[in-house]
Enzyme design. Sequence first.
Site, short mmCIF file in Angstrom:
data_model
loop_
_atom_site.label_atom_id
_atom_site.label_comp_id
_atom_site.label_asym_id
_atom_site.label_seq_id
_atom_site.Cartn_x
_atom_site.Cartn_y
_atom_site.Cartn_z
N GLU A 93 -9.73 5.85 3.07
CA GLU A 93 -10.53 4.76 3.62
C GLU A 93 -9.58 3.60 3.88
OE1 GLU A 93 -9.87 4.98 0.50
OE2 GLU A 93 -9.39 2.91 0.02
N LYS A 147 0.81 -1.22 0.00
CA LYS A 147 0.00 0.00 0.00
C LYS A 147 0.85 1.27 0.00
CE LYS A 147 -4.08 -2.09 0.30
NZ LYS A 147 -5.09 -1.98 -0.75
N SER A 192 1.74 -9.67 -0.79
CA SER A 192 1.39 -8.25 -0.72
C SER A 192 1.60 -7.64 0.66
CB SER A 192 -0.07 -8.05 -1.14
OG SER A 192 -0.93 -8.87 -0.36
C1 LIG Z 1 -1.64 -7.05 2.53
C2 LIG Z 1 -2.79 -6.71 1.65
N1 LIG Z 1 -2.94 -7.36 0.49
C3 LIG Z 1 -3.96 -7.10 -0.34
C4 LIG Z 1 -4.92 -6.18 -0.02
C5 LIG Z 1 -6.07 -5.98 -0.96
O1 LIG Z 1 -6.04 -4.79 -1.66
P1 LIG Z 1 -5.68 -4.73 -3.20
O2 LIG Z 1 -6.56 -5.72 -3.88
O3 LIG Z 1 -5.98 -3.33 -3.59
O4 LIG Z 1 -4.26 -5.06 -3.34
C6 LIG Z 1 -4.82 -5.46 1.18
C7 LIG Z 1 -5.82 -4.45 1.52
O5 LIG Z 1 -5.93 -3.94 2.58
C8 LIG Z 1 -3.72 -5.74 2.02
O6 LIG Z 1 -3.57 -5.09 3.19
#
Ligand SMILES: Cc1ncc(COP(=O)(O)O)c(C=O)c1O
Lengths: 393, 258
Positions: free
Chosen positions: A112, A90, A377
Amino acid sequence: MSKYQVNEKGYYGKFGGAYIPEMLYPNVEELRQEYLKIMNDPDFQAEFDQLMRDYVGRPSPLYLAERLSERYGANVYLKREDLNHTGAHKINNTIGQILLAQRLGKKRIIAETGAGQHGVATATVCALKGLECVVYMGAIDIKRQAPNVARMKMMGATVVAAESGSKTLKDATNEALRDWINNPVDTHYIIGSVVGPHPYPDMVARFQSIISSEAKQQLLDKKGKLPDYVMACVGGGSNAIGMFYHFLEDESVQLIAAEAAGKGIRSGHSAATSVLGKEGVLHGSRTILMQTPDGQVIEPYSISAGLDYPGIGPQHAFLHENKRVKYVSITDDEAMQAGLLLTRLEGIIPAIESAHALAQLEKMKFEKDDDIILCLSGRGDKDLDNYMNYFSF
Amino acid sequence: MNRLAQLFNNKKDKNILSIYFTAGYPHLNNTLDIAEGLEKAGADFLEIGFPYSDPLADGPVIQHSSQVALQNGMTLEVLFEQLKELRKRVSIPVYLMGYFNTVYQYGVERFCKSCAEVGVDGAIIPDLPMYEYEELYEDIFKSNGISNVFLVSPQTTDDRVRKIDSLSTDFIYLLSSSATTGKDLKVSDERLSYFQRIKALNLNNRIVIGFGISNHDNFKQAAGAADAAIIGSAFVRQLESDDYLQRIPEFIRSIKEG
Ligand SMILES: Cc1ncc(COP(=O)(O)O)c(C=O)c1O
């Protein structure tokens, strides 16, 4: 322009656009006119690159997970977004947007958040740049992501509970949009995923595309070839778009996105938008969303707060429709098991969101030489309570 | 001549009041009772809201009414069924107001046809973009005789106001400020100069001010500065009490006469 990217009208095929009330138009229009100019400015780029390197800690490693690879009989590389400052992808977006907001002369930032990762990443860049920060978070998410609420507060952000609707991410997004309507002049809204009215989906995708520009080069350096598979989880879809971005044109690379099936697709407790959704308008863009025949948004469910969203970004809707990306659904149980497995095999506790992508590995058949890049992620620190309760540790 | 033009032709005073309420709130089947009560009490035209789960331009009062209306089972299908009796009971102009996704799922063309069939005069869909209306829907609205009302905010530039004027029929919905519904409007010099700026553009359409109008004083100021004014949340709040139908005359009187 690539056939997979946004056109000059702000659409991906029939998806995208800017379905916003007039009160939001001036801000969104200003952003539309300025974002590419600002992002292409050498000054902006120099500051962005420097912060990515020295503050976020990029490039993030591309790690060959050997014991995981052994299990699946292929080479599994993890793109370690979990090692970024604040623990998820993020921050790539919030650094970009805070630099943009400064150049637009904005004094106040709103955001948000679902899992709290985007809220933390926003609070972080606001502390870094000395801007006022207000984060909207669903009342339910405030409970299930307590450590992140504390981090935001410690960084000086005001965390406001969204008490409307399902009290999760979609309602936090509504509240942030309402705040922006009521503060039309000096506020910038840092949206946390590739959702919202044009230009947000494209802008956020560009900031997150650093994930795939690095990963592509990293694998080329290691193996001299493109990966066979690239995988990521999808809430709104920002880490997935970032992970896919520079592979979209490489048609030999199979792209796989894991959605949250919650308690099962037909259970009534799910967030698997690509299966359960239908075309419509959500949070300012035409996309696929979970809704009743009457057009009311259905409240989604996932054990993972970051995937608990009833839509996907418009580019994902497009990539789903033209089948460039394969969307799969992963249940709570599958994700939790995959999270534990990674922890035990590699000593890495993943965010439950990322564990959804990991769980898909179990369901696939690979060739021995296949190279897989999977976007890790985020890290699982914020989810420890959840893991502990689930496994009764 | 359409109903709104007739209204403005017949009424030359600066006291024209429009009322918004959410269909299906507080009870599913009282839409026409409320509409009829409002006309009898002296409301000059109406906006009937059709509820949406995520009303992002609305404050807490209309959010709540929308949520209850949905729980009560209100949908566009149900609303149009109820409105079949509209023109037997109500003669003032009626506009439907709601968010685009519900109209889109119902079908834009079908929506316009249903409006025409039951005698609804027009629609206010805050999140329907101007470009999309112009490219895809203007002809459908026009051929069904349904007017489409766009919003203007204090930040809307003069050029854009003119463009909105060229695409609008009947009236332009001038937002008293950039705000969600239900805030209390304080009329300030800044606000008056914004109203005057818009009036000075000499638009083709009537200008109706809404959002944040809640009492006799700000109604008088807004209606005086434009062609009419709209009250939403302050009226919807009246519907919380059990005897809401009996309260309508007193509410309208208190707004118009103070
Ligand atoms: C670690 C992590 N992965 C994935 C996501 C999902 O978001 P996005 O689909 O925008 O990557 C989030 C959202 O809070 C997250 O914290």
